[in-house]
Write an enzyme that holds these catalytic residues in place. Structure first.
Site, short mmCIF file in Angstrom:
data_model
loop_
_atom_site.label_atom_id
_atom_site.label_comp_id
_atom_site.label_asym_id
_atom_site.label_seq_id
_atom_site.Cartn_x
_atom_site.Cartn_y
_atom_site.Cartn_z
N TRP A 1 0.83 -1.21 0.00
CA TRP A 1 0.00 0.00 0.00
C TRP A 1 0.86 1.25 0.00
CZ3 TRP A 1 -3.99 -1.86 -1.89
CH2 TRP A 1 -4.54 -3.06 -1.45
N ASP A 2 2.01 1.19 0.64
CA ASP A 2 2.94 2.32 0.58
C ASP A 2 3.39 2.57 -0.86
OD1 ASP A 2 3.22 3.24 3.24
OD2 ASP A 2 4.54 1.57 3.73
N ILE A 3 3.73 1.48 -1.55
CA ILE A 3 4.20 1.63 -2.93
C ILE A 3 3.08 2.18 -3.81
CG2 ILE A 3 5.01 0.36 -4.96
CD1 ILE A 3 6.47 -1.55 -3.06
N ALA B 1 2.68 5.81 -3.07
CA ALA B 1 3.79 6.58 -3.63
C ALA B 1 3.53 6.90 -5.10
CB ALA B 1 5.10 5.79 -3.50
#
Lengths: 406, 406
Positions: free
Chosen positions: B163-165, B168
């Site tokens: 989810w971070d990727i 981003a």
């Protein structure tokens, strides 16, 4: 939908997740995304999950807000129409996004003959020209061996197609960057992106590659522990499972405050000669710290735990099943402005998500449903290719194009 | 690095993965990304993995190609400098990307007083203003309960911060879309994106939400089986583990051809009254199909299997450990043009990845290393804020800014 890309047109020839999701994201930002497909639908037209009558919920979600152009891709006349669509005039047109084999008539070198400043974005499997899917790429890069309970050595596949999603969004970045460049310089180009390379680059970006080369170590299997700081799952008095994380110093202090464990933790730090203000030391003593937290959390009912944790600014959340999430979590309902109940053709009415960004100067309108296959064929022939109704009628008669099934 | 965004400037105040990775991606496309930090570094400056002397490999990777501006963010003079950086003149400037609390002097409504057409992109945890991290969001949306062996009911956390990727890359899309809109209309804006909403939207996009509402069912735990078609892990004669997938009809035919199992599979289809040309029927009979394939694959050494599968166009790959990948797979070495051995300051020389896209009209140069903290402070004060050396000297004397540690 927030139409920040209004006017931009992308012609898409796609299947599965990465390429369609790129276009769906751009359509959610207001771009005119035209998906062309075989008369009977492409190879992802029945991808699961499907409804009882075999209509694909997946396909509908992946194609929200697009226009559908159904055409006989094997006929020269059909190929000519698609070529004209891709290479149509206008500063906002001339963008082709695909993960179909971009050979022959769909090759960049063929298409640029018709529009020299074409932007053509191609998603491929791997850099060698081979096929790759999310699950094979994930096996290759190593996550299955470091995912799952530490007492089980079997590799664990991700269920989330994370690399597909990353590739979808990177492709949209590539298209917008190339379109910006063209607007400023007049120069178009071919952009290529391999699913496997997205994962390989991420392994470097996240430090996995450097860790092996510099430290001579690689990530081990830590079960549900967060790497490099403190975090794990715990069970409450009433049987709920919660993920609790303390990465920042503030989160760590909050956790000690909420649980009243500061004394016991200080004793542990002294015994182990560690400094828990350092996130790495919290990771080193993760088992001992969890052993202190476990009984405390197991005495709290979820409601009491939630209150204590929220008051102390702890980063935590409850584990939910997908059913719990969908049926009982307000964040996954129309209470959350990114969801709107809309009718998806052939499927039904349910809460459908928009792209999740908020642009302050634009109004958010409901996400647009997926098209029926061929729904916009005639409209596109008229408004993009400027054909009159007689010419459109002939294309139907010849079986070159199709409208929606009735 | 491929400088397709050359000239564009983004000022970044960030920590952890999503916001820094957004800026690193834009820097990899040639944008001038200025990251500002506290004099002693932000809260992610020691994030693991770290080297033996506590230098963060993670931080270096997340900040490749950026310029570093070290400043006392608690002092009015330091805040004024950052405000001037964010609001600097120029059509290519005036973009602020952050996941710091955008309140007070960093609030959009404060900053736009200085530059009305500012584009400010803010990543937050959840829509309610709460904190959220990849692991808590994943627990909330349900993947841990459907990931992992079907004979084990324990939830399995993802190790990959997917989810971070995704956040981003979506943030980079938001910035490029807003910058395009500003270029065409003159209008800036605030863009907000919550990590939790990225995951929630994906649950809809991937069909999980529709499946519950329309079909009244939700995804079960299928272990390493691919959902909705045929795919699973198998072990070869020499103990290698491989992921084998047949989603498309072509892949399925290839699998039957390579294994010589067409007869046995046809018999199975007849017995179960299924049609394996339908991907869903392959999923329905996944256990029986796997039972046919398992002994065949177990008789093949990896080399022979690879040859047979590649000749028949099967989608498959080998499971590797991260160490195998990094040390022995050419795709994760300089043989792959996205990797270049460069020196990361304070860490060492190893293969570092570029962003993975290929733009045909631009030359690819090596990825740029991360800055040392404060490495570009003086350069930025001179070339962006136009301060002379006497003024820069005074800021150092007053402790408002710092250069790199010597």
């Amino acid at each position: 939908m927030q139409a920040i890309l209004k006017g931009l047109r992308i012609v898409e020839g796609s299947a599965f997740i990465a390429a369609p999701m790129c276009g769906m994201t751009l359509a959610g930002l207001g771009a005119d995304v035209i998906r062309f497909d075989q008369l009977e639908g492409g190879i992802d037209y029945r991808r699961w999950p499907v409804t009882a009558d075999n209509t694909s919920i997946y396909w509908a979600e992946m194609n929200k807000g697009k226009r559908s152009f159904a055409v006989d891709l094997k006929s020269p006349a059909g190929r000519e129409l698609v070529t004209e669509l891709i290479c149509a005039e206008g500063a906002d047109a001339g963008i082709f996004s695909t993960n179909l084999p971009a050979r022959g008539w769909l090759a960049y070198d063929s298409l640029r003959q018709r529009r020299p400043d074409l932007v053509q974005h191609e998603i491929v499997g791997d850099r060698h020209g081979g096929t790759a899917l999310d699950y094979t790429v994930n096996a290759k890069v190593g996550f299955p061996f470091i995912t799952g309970p530490a007492d089980d050595v079997r590799p664990v596949n991700h269920v989330l197609p994370a690399w597909d999603i990353a590739t979808a969004y990177l492709a949209a970045i590539g298209i917008l960057a190339a379109e910006r460049h063209r607007r400023l310089t007049g120069e178009g180009q071919q952009v290529k992106l391999a699913l496997a390379d997205v994962a390989l680059a991420a392994m470097g970006h996240l430090g996995y590659v450097g860790e092996v080369h510099i430290n001579g170590t690689s990530r081990e299997r830590h079960g549900n522990y967060l790497y490099g700081a403190f975090g794990r799952d715990f069970i409450t008095a009433d049987g709920a499972r919660v993920m609790v994380i303390a990465v920042s110093g503030k989160q760590w202090q909050g956790l000690l405050e909420a649980t009243g464990l500061a004394g016991a933790v200080a004793e542990l730090a002294a015994r182990l000669a560690l400094d828990f203000s350092r996130e790495g030391d919290r990771f080193a003593a993760r088992h001992e710290l969890a052993a202190l937290l476990e009984p405390w959390i197991f005495r709290q009912p979820l409601a009491r735990l939630a209150k204590a944790f929220d008051e102390c600014g702890i980063c935590w959340d409850r584990y939910q099943t997908v059913t719990d999430l969908v049926l009982h979590d307000a964040d996954c309902s129309e209470d959350n402005p990114i969801f709107t109940r809309i009718a998806q053709p052939g499927i039904g009415t349910y809460p459908v998500p928009d792209q999740p960004m908020y642009f302050s100067q634009l109004t958010r309108t409901a996400p647009q449903p997926a098209p029926r296959l061929g729904q916009h064929t005639d409209q596109i022939l008229a408004d993009v290719l400027k054909l009159d109704s007689a010419a459109i009628g002939r294309l139907h008669d010849q079986g070159v194009v199709a409208g929606p099934e009735s």
